[in-house]
Design a protein around this motif. Structure first.
Motif, PDB file in Angstrom:
ATOM      1  N   UNK A  48      55.226-121.737  68.324  1.00  0.00           N
ATOM      2  CA  UNK A  48      55.585-120.401  67.877  1.00  0.00           C
ATOM      3  C   UNK A  48      54.033-119.781  67.960  1.00  0.00           C
ATOM      4  N   UNK A  49      52.875-120.311  67.997  1.00  0.00           N
ATOM      5  CA  UNK A  49      51.639-119.815  68.006  1.00  0.00           C
ATOM      6  C   UNK A  49      51.346-118.735  67.074  1.00  0.00           C
ATOM      7  N   UNK A  50      51.140-117.542  67.651  1.00  0.00           N
ATOM      8  CA  UNK A  50      50.902-116.660  66.649  1.00  0.00           C
ATOM      9  C   UNK A  50      52.145-115.832  66.017  1.00  0.00           C
ATOM     10  N   UNK A  51      53.238-116.171  66.427  1.00  0.00           N
ATOM     11  CA  UNK A  51      54.409-116.095  65.659  1.00  0.00           C
ATOM     12  C   UNK A  51      54.128-116.488  64.168  1.00  0.00           C
ATOM     13  N   UNK A  92      44.917-114.328  49.517  1.00  0.00           N
ATOM     14  CA  UNK A  92      45.405-115.758  49.158  1.00  0.00           C
ATOM     15  C   UNK A  92      45.586-116.733  50.449  1.00  0.00           C
ATOM     16  N   UNK A  93      46.395-116.486  51.070  1.00  0.00           N
ATOM     17  CA  UNK A  93      46.877-117.147  52.493  1.00  0.00           C
ATOM     18  C   UNK A  93      45.531-117.581  53.098  1.00  0.00           C
ATOM     19  N   UNK A  96      43.670-120.125  50.918  1.00  0.00           N
ATOM     20  CA  UNK A  96      44.378-121.474  50.950  1.00  0.00           C
ATOM     21  C   UNK A  96      44.338-122.277  52.061  1.00  0.00           C
ATOM     22  N   UNK A  97      44.566-121.451  53.283  1.00  0.00           N
ATOM     23  CA  UNK A  97      44.402-122.118  54.475  1.00  0.00           C
ATOM     24  C   UNK A  97      43.020-122.819  54.891  1.00  0.00           C
ATOM     25  N   UNK A  98      42.083-121.913  54.458  1.00  0.00           N
ATOM     26  CA  UNK A  98      40.811-122.224  54.648  1.00  0.00           C
ATOM     27  C   UNK A  98      40.239-123.405  53.780  1.00  0.00           C
ATOM     28  N   UNK A  99      40.491-123.152  52.565  1.00  0.00           N
ATOM     29  CA  UNK A  99      40.255-124.354  51.704  1.00  0.00           C
ATOM     30  C   UNK A  99      40.846-125.636  52.054  1.00  0.00           C
ATOM     31  N   UNK A 100      42.091-125.663  52.294  1.00  0.00           N
ATOM     32  CA  UNK A 100      42.781-126.790  52.768  1.00  0.00           C
ATOM     33  C   UNK A 100      42.232-127.453  54.085  1.00  0.00           C
ATOM     34  N   UNK A 130      38.258-120.364  61.332  1.00  0.00           N
ATOM     35  CA  UNK A 130      39.569-120.634  61.867  1.00  0.00           C
ATOM     36  C   UNK A 130      40.624-119.562  61.122  1.00  0.00           C
ATOM     37  N   UNK A 131      40.384-119.606  59.921  1.00  0.00           N
ATOM     38  CA  UNK A 131      41.361-118.989  58.961  1.00  0.00           C
ATOM     39  C   UNK A 131      41.476-117.594  59.145  1.00  0.00           C
ATOM     40  N   UNK A 132      40.242-116.886  59.911  1.00  0.00           N
ATOM     41  CA  UNK A 132      39.947-115.343  59.758  1.00  0.00           C
ATOM     42  C   UNK A 132      40.986-114.946  60.995  1.00  0.00           C
ATOM     43  N   UNK A 133      41.173-115.808  62.152  1.00  0.00           N
ATOM     44  CA  UNK A 133      41.945-115.347  62.974  1.00  0.00           C
ATOM     45  C   UNK A 133      43.560-114.938  62.631  1.00  0.00           C
ATOM     46  N   UNK A 134      44.050-115.833  61.649  1.00  0.00           N
ATOM     47  CA  UNK A 134      45.284-115.683  61.029  1.00  0.00           C
ATOM     48  C   UNK A 134      45.402-114.431  60.190  1.00  0.00           C
ATOM     49  N   UNK A 135      44.327-114.174  59.394  1.00  0.00           N
ATOM     50  CA  UNK A 135      44.114-113.131  58.769  1.00  0.00           C
ATOM     51  C   UNK A 135      44.269-111.577  59.371  1.00  0.00           C
ATOM     52  N   UNK A 136      43.584-111.763  60.614  1.00  0.00           N
ATOM     53  CA  UNK A 136      43.534-110.660  61.319  1.00  0.00           C
ATOM     54  C   UNK A 136      45.207-110.434  61.716  1.00  0.00           C
ATOM     55  N   UNK A 137      45.778-111.374  62.171  1.00  0.00           N
ATOM     56  CA  UNK A 137      47.221-111.229  62.445  1.00  0.00           C
ATOM     57  C   UNK A 137      47.990-110.717  61.331  1.00  0.00           C
ATOM     58  N   UNK A 138      47.827-111.271  60.098  1.00  0.00           N
ATOM     59  CA  UNK A 138      48.564-110.682  58.965  1.00  0.00           C
ATOM     60  C   UNK A 138      48.119-109.514  58.679  1.00  0.00           C
TER      61      UNK A 138
END
Lengths: 275, 430
Positions: A48-51, A92-93, A96-100, A130-138
């Motif tokens: 799913x990648x970015x999805x 928060x996400x 949690x992603x970053x800490x995990x 790495x978590x920052x990219x997810x944050x950007x998408x969110x």
């Protein structure tokens, strides 16, 4: 890997070990490569990648909205509950992603500890990048959500980079300490997800800080994520700023980072022997 | 110290603490309380307040100096402390005492392909691995074409390395490391992986590096030919201390014919690790010697080798099928001797018996060989079987009459040859 051209003296050290800033600066490109690796691997591996980065917070938001917003009638400071909870889920996400990721980073890449020397601080740090990219998408999803509800961000949104930085500082502090602990005590692999789950309820993700009696709020704010989440809502949704909470949380975040850094440095010399 | 040294090691030592095994819990309640107390116990142990630890010195009082431009080989048996030494010098682990000074940019290669990610393409991994090894992006970009050419992976640059053959993977990984261009290169037994062709190229690259001058190389190897050809000096480690140091040839001799060779010539097999736990031990001991000569575990081609197996059988075995298989260090079976392969098999064994076999040592590639022993009944079912029961060393001893080193890829058997018009073959004749 040492790339210093001078003389390297190897000897036993004891106690707290200062951070070698020059070494970190010299190897800064490595941090970039590690972040880039984490990000590209994450998006290459999942179908799913970015999805995935979109669906995870959206589904969580939907579930929380039904359970806490509709059924439990949780107050949301005059903001539509989906927006309210999503604004809390954003940091928060990321946290949690970053800490995990950071806490597992060393045990999952033991070769980086036992087969080579590199500034090991970078390994957990890269997981946070790495978590920052997810944050950007969110964030993009959140933008759409705000448009859908007809809410426009105010000038407060300009403080977001600082709030993201504060989240990263907190995640780095906690992540470094947990990464070091997980190398020594493998049980932490199982403890961390539980801690994160508990942490979410100790942080105002699904409820507003104002729900807590005022005299207890400073105590709650020792959890740096309280200030962060509260700040995110003020910045994005125009909820009034609570500067006391923010100050306490910022101080706590900096202390967490300091502790994480020094604990990591103190235990680092043992990593190769116990990994 | 004022000399032009690259590496100086003074009184270096490293201690490891081995935790004693505590008696296990005997009840569920005990297991629970023990589990609850475990983190605290572990914590106290780490703080050193609870002395249940046993110290083990992996290295002790190591002193040596390596001049700039020298290529020094470190040899020694498994557990002698070679890897620990390299790890300390690579800054992976800290010493417990003493110090080491390294002058110049250090690159260490303890494993080929550290940090490679299977999902990333060859191109991406070159940059990632190069950076992990300590190269700058600019440097990697400048050497990129050379690395690709050395690894011969041009066509697969954009394929994830998980789809690479193991040969390609190792070639690419070594290619990156080979282009590090450090002033001091520390290499562990990386030559043990990969095929013969790869090993030859690695050795060639290391030789090239050292000949460029002002490049110091420190490397661990079990390949004595490589140590003999590449190194200007060798250091023999045994039980964590420097046992010998000097010209490679003499150090290699010290290594291959060590003081503890006696323990190799006579091995107790009653509790050998290489026996399947389901088997009842029958083989008691294995003794190696030269026929009509001394006990030894070091042979040269042409030696008549006597192996004496001590065994105890609970009931007599008729027409026992006893076999001894000889494997090289890569685990390949090189040859076997067995009762059923001999013109005079033995009739029966009973009680405590000693069985002897004599054979002539073939001209094997020099190195260490491991022996598997087995005993089967008349119908062929195994009664006892011990893998890697004992070992012996084969020396080359100028068998070919040439000073050129003999590499594993030249074959596992040494065959004397004379070039030119038909002539008599020199060397021992049967």
């Amino acid at each position: 890997m040492s790339s210093s051209t001078g003389e390297t003296v190897i000897r036993p050290r004891s106690g707290w070990i200062a951070i070698d800033w020059r070494e970190l600066w010299n190897a800064r490109e490595l941090l970039g490569f590690l972040v880039w690796r984490d990000v590209s691997v994450r998006y290459k591996q999942t179908v799913l990648g970015v999805a995935w980065a979109v669906l995870q917070p959206v589904f969580t938001m939907a579930i929380f909205t039904v359970i806490f917003g509709k059924l439990a009638k949780m107050p949301s400071q005059g903001v539509p509950y989906p927006l309210f909870v999503y604004a809390g889920l954003l940091p928060w996400m990321f946290f949690s992603t970053a800490v995990t990721g950071a806490s597992q980073s060393l045990v999952n890449q033991q070769a980086l500890l036992t087969k080579i020397y590199l500034p090991r601080l970078f390994v957990p740090t890269a997981s946070i990048g790495g978590g920052i990219v997810d944050l950007g998408v969110s964030f993009i999803v959140f933008g759409c959500l705000m448009a859908a509800y007809g809410v426009a961000p105010g000038w407060g949104a300009l403080t977001l980079p600082l709030l993201v930085l504060l989240t990263a500082i907190t995640a780095l502090g906690v992540g470094l300490a947990l990464a070091a602990l997980t190398v020594t005590y493998r049980d932490f692999r199982y403890v961390v997800p539980f801690m994160i789950q508990v942490g979410m309820y100790l942080s105002p993700v699904i409820y507003p800080v104002s729900l807590i009696p005022e005299r207890w709020q400073p105590l709650l704010a020792i959890n740096p994520m309280v200030g962060v989440i509260d700040g995110f809502r003020s910045a994005l949704l125009g909820v009034p700023w609570n500067l006391d909470t923010l100050t306490i949380s910022t101080t706590a975040a900096l202390l967490t980072l300091l502790f994480g850094l020094f604990y990591f440095r103190k235990t680092e010399r043992r990593f190769a022997d116990v990994a | 110290m004022t000399s032009d040294f690259a590496i100086s090691v003074e009184r270096l030592g490293k201690v490891y603490h081995l935790a004693h095994t505590l008696p296990g819990p005997t009840s569920f309640r005990e297991a629970l309380t023990s589990a609850a107390a475990a983190p605290f116990r572990r914590f106290r142990e780490l703080r050193g307040t609870e002395r249940t630890l046993e110290s083990f010195w992996a290295l002790r009082d190591i002193n040596f100096t390596v001049e700039t431009g020298e290529v020094v080989g470190i040899v020694g048996r498994n557990g002698a402390g070679k890897s620990t030494l390299l790890k300390i010098l690579s800054r992976i682990t800290e010493p417990t005492e003493g110090r080491a000074v390294m002058r110049g940019r250090v690159a260490s290669l303890l494993e080929v392909g550290t940090g490679f990610h299977p999902e990333l393409s060859g191109r991406e991994n070159i940059f990632l691995n190069g950076s992990i090894l300590g190269m700058r992006r600019r440097e990697i970009a400048a050497k990129f074409d050379d690395i690709v050419a050395f690894a011969e992976v041009e066509k697969f640059l954009d394929t994830p390395v998980k789809r690479y053959s193991s040969g390609m993977y190792v070639r690419l990984a070594f290619a990156v490391a080979a282009h590090l261009d450090p002033e001091i290169l520390i290499v562990d037994e990386v030559l043990a992986v990969g095929d013969a062709e790869f090993q030859r190229r690695c050795l060639g690259k290391m030789k090239e590096l050292s000949q460029r001058g002002a490049r110091t190389v420190l490397f661990v190897s079990h390949n004595m030919s490589a140590v003999a050809t590449l190194c200007s000096r060798a250091i023999l480690l045994a039980q964590g201390t420097v046992e010998a140091e000097g010209l490679p040839a003499s150090v290699i001799q010290d290594y291959l014919i060590p003081a503890d060779v006696h323990s190799l010539s006579k091995t107790d097999l009653t509790s050998a690790k290489g026996r399947s736990p389901s088997l009842t031990p029958v083989f008691r001991s294995l003794r190696l010697s030269r026929a009509l000569g001394d006990e030894t575990a070091v042979f040269v081609p042409g030696d008549d080798v006597l192996i004496e197996l001590g065994l105890t059988v609970s009931s007599p075995v008729r027409s026992p099928r006893i076999g001894i298989g000889v494997n090289n260090s890569r685990g390949d079976r090189v040859f076997a001797v067995a009762t059923y392969l001999s013109p005079q098999p033995i009739g029966r064994v009973e009680g405590r018996a000693n069985v002897q076999v004599t054979f002539r040592m073939p001209p094997l590639y020099p190195g260490r060989y491991l022996l598997d022993v087995s005993l089967a009944g008349e119908r062929g079912s195994f009664i006892d079987q011990v893998e890697s029961a004992a070992a012996f060393e084969v020396l080359q001893d100028g068998y070919l009459g040439s000073s050129h080193p003999y590499f594993p890829e030249m074959g596992s058997v040494l065959v004397p040859s004379v070039w030119g018009p038909s002539a008599r073959i020199p060397g021992p004749r049967e």
